[in-house]
Design an enzyme around this catalytic site. Structure first.
Site, PDB file in Angstrom:
ATOM      1  N   ARG A 123     -20.625   4.155  38.882  1.00 56.18           N
ATOM      2  CA  ARG A 123     -19.335   4.764  39.224  1.00 56.18           C
ATOM      3  C   ARG A 123     -19.071   6.009  38.383  1.00 56.18           C
ATOM      4  O   ARG A 123     -19.488   6.110  37.235  1.00 56.18           O
ATOM      5  CB  ARG A 123     -18.201   3.760  38.979  1.00 56.18           C
ATOM      6  CG  ARG A 123     -18.061   2.677  40.028  1.00 56.18           C
ATOM      7  CD  ARG A 123     -16.893   1.778  39.693  1.00 56.18           C
ATOM      8  NE  ARG A 123     -15.603   2.377  40.025  1.00 56.18           N
ATOM      9  CZ  ARG A 123     -14.457   2.054  39.426  1.00 56.18           C
ATOM     10  NH1 ARG A 123     -14.450   1.193  38.432  1.00 56.18           N
ATOM     11  NH2 ARG A 123     -13.335   2.608  39.810  1.00 56.18           N
ATOM     12  N   LYS A 188     -21.290  -8.232  31.707  1.00 53.79           N
ATOM     13  CA  LYS A 188     -21.675  -7.560  32.943  1.00 53.79           C
ATOM     14  C   LYS A 188     -23.098  -7.903  33.345  1.00 53.79           C
ATOM     15  O   LYS A 188     -24.040  -7.745  32.570  1.00 53.79           O
ATOM     16  CB  LYS A 188     -21.522  -6.041  32.795  1.00 53.79           C
ATOM     17  CG  LYS A 188     -21.771  -5.285  34.097  1.00 53.79           C
ATOM     18  CD  LYS A 188     -21.356  -3.835  33.984  1.00 53.79           C
ATOM     19  CE  LYS A 188     -21.622  -3.078  35.270  1.00 53.79           C
ATOM     20  NZ  LYS A 188     -21.120  -1.690  35.236  1.00 53.79           N
ATOM     21  N   ARG A 318      -9.998  -4.711  32.191  1.00 57.21           N
ATOM     22  CA  ARG A 318     -10.567  -5.313  31.000  1.00 57.21           C
ATOM     23  C   ARG A 318      -9.807  -6.587  30.637  1.00 57.21           C
ATOM     24  O   ARG A 318      -8.628  -6.719  30.973  1.00 57.21           O
ATOM     25  CB  ARG A 318     -10.528  -4.362  29.804  1.00 57.21           C
ATOM     26  CG  ARG A 318     -11.296  -3.057  29.996  1.00 57.21           C
ATOM     27  CD  ARG A 318     -12.789  -3.284  29.839  1.00 57.21           C
ATOM     28  NE  ARG A 318     -13.530  -2.027  29.863  1.00 57.21           N
ATOM     29  CZ  ARG A 318     -13.991  -1.463  30.970  1.00 57.21           C
ATOM     30  NH1 ARG A 318     -13.787  -2.052  32.139  1.00 57.21           N
ATOM     31  NH2 ARG A 318     -14.678  -0.317  30.929  1.00 57.21           N
TER      32      ARG A 318
END
Length: 323
Positions: A123, A188, A318
């Site tokens: 991104r 992640k 987050r």
């Protein structure tokens, strides 16, 4: 374009996990030891970890499960009689860019997968760390007749499908993170990049890219600057096949029903469901409790008992660990 066939053949030979001497490799390719050393140097630049064993030769630090079209096709045809429409490209600049440059020639559902990306991106143009044969880099093209507006929430639907496939193939508790990541153990695991070409009222040409960490070792910390997870040792060819046919089925469903067909599947997979989170919008932080998504793909945030929807391209989600 530089001929990479010999370095790729070296990797194929080394993938058996055995030691291969420089003399052996030089004889196989009919080249000098110096040329072999150049291949080894290039392979290391791709992120392949090799050890040099004195008086024996070169050996992989860990085994490689190389992508093979025939293997992927074998697994794929066990589940569907539709053609596979796949390019397997060992070294590429970017799987997404490869498809974007060929939009006018592709049929819907066409895909490409690579061992190594020289210019992989995530991104907002961020660099995507793409070591050779350690992860999975896959992109798919889709023609959406309803136009770009109909693609709202597509990355969320894609995330759900990928999470389900990874859960099935690994047995692990894979989660989704709004708007385009997958998590394992709060770290992640994968990222999704959806790129759309087309004007309002026209057909939307969509390229869906994904990078999934499988057996990543020692990533460049300037690029991978957040906590990350590996899925582990799985059959990469089987994974590609399952992703292809499951994504194609899901995209046909998305064409007719949109994100609404996937909403109920989001909540049990949501990594931050009912947890304190913060949204980072530029220099601003907005805190609240994550409450899933709505039918437009917006994140629902509860603040003082009031539910508010947030959507947009420059929002980062987050965990809020201040409590």
């Amino acid at each position: 374009m530089r001929d990479l066939s010999n370095p790729l053949k070296v990797i194929d030979l080394l993938s058996d996990g055995e030691c291969h001497s420089g003399e052996e490799l030089a004889a196989i390719f009919g080249i000098t030891r110096a040329a072999v050393n150049k291949y080894i140097k290039l392979i290391r630049e791709w992120g392949v970890e090799l050890t040099s064993v004195p008086r024996k030769g070169y050996q992989l630090t860990y085994p490689l499960d190389l992508l093979k079209f025939a293997k992927i096709e074998h697994f794929y045809t066990q589940h569907t009689d539709k053609p596979i429409n796949l390019d397997v490209i060992p070294v590429i600049d970017s799987t997404n860019q490869y498809l974007l440059e060929r939009l006018n020639t592709l049929s819907t559902g066409f895909a490409c997968v690579a061992e190594y990306q020289q210019a992989g991106r995530g991104r907002r143009g961020r660099q995507w760390f793409s070591p050779f044969a350690s992860n999975l880099y896959l992109s798919m093209y889709w023609r959406l007749e309803q136009g770009p507006a109909a693609a709202m929430g597509l990355s969320l639907a894609i995330g759900i499908v990928i999470a389900q496939v990874l859960r099935e193939i690994s047995g692990q508790d894979i989660k989704v993170k709004w708007p385009n990541d997958l998590y394992l153990n709060d770290k992640k695991l994968a990222g999704i990049l959806v790129e759309i070409a087309g004007k309002t009222g026209d057909v939307a040409h969509i390229v869906i890219g994904m990078g999934i960490n499988l057996r990543m070792h020692n990533p460049n910390q300037d690029i991978v600057n957040q906590a990350w997870s590996n899925l582990g040792d799985i059959d990469r060819n089987l994974l590609v096949a399952k992703l292809l046919y499951r994504l194609r089925d899901a995209l046909y469903c998305f064409e007719t029903e949109g994100l609404s067909a996937f909403i109920k599947q989001w909540q049990p997979l949501d990594n931050f469901a009912d947890r304190p989170v913060k949204l980072i919008i530029g220099e601003t932080e907005i805190k609240g409790i994550a409450k899933g998504i709505n039918e437009q793909g917006a994140l629902l945030l509860e603040q003082n008992g009031i539910l508010k929807a947030y959507i947009g391209g420059e929002i980062s989600l987050r965990a809020d660990n201040t409590k």
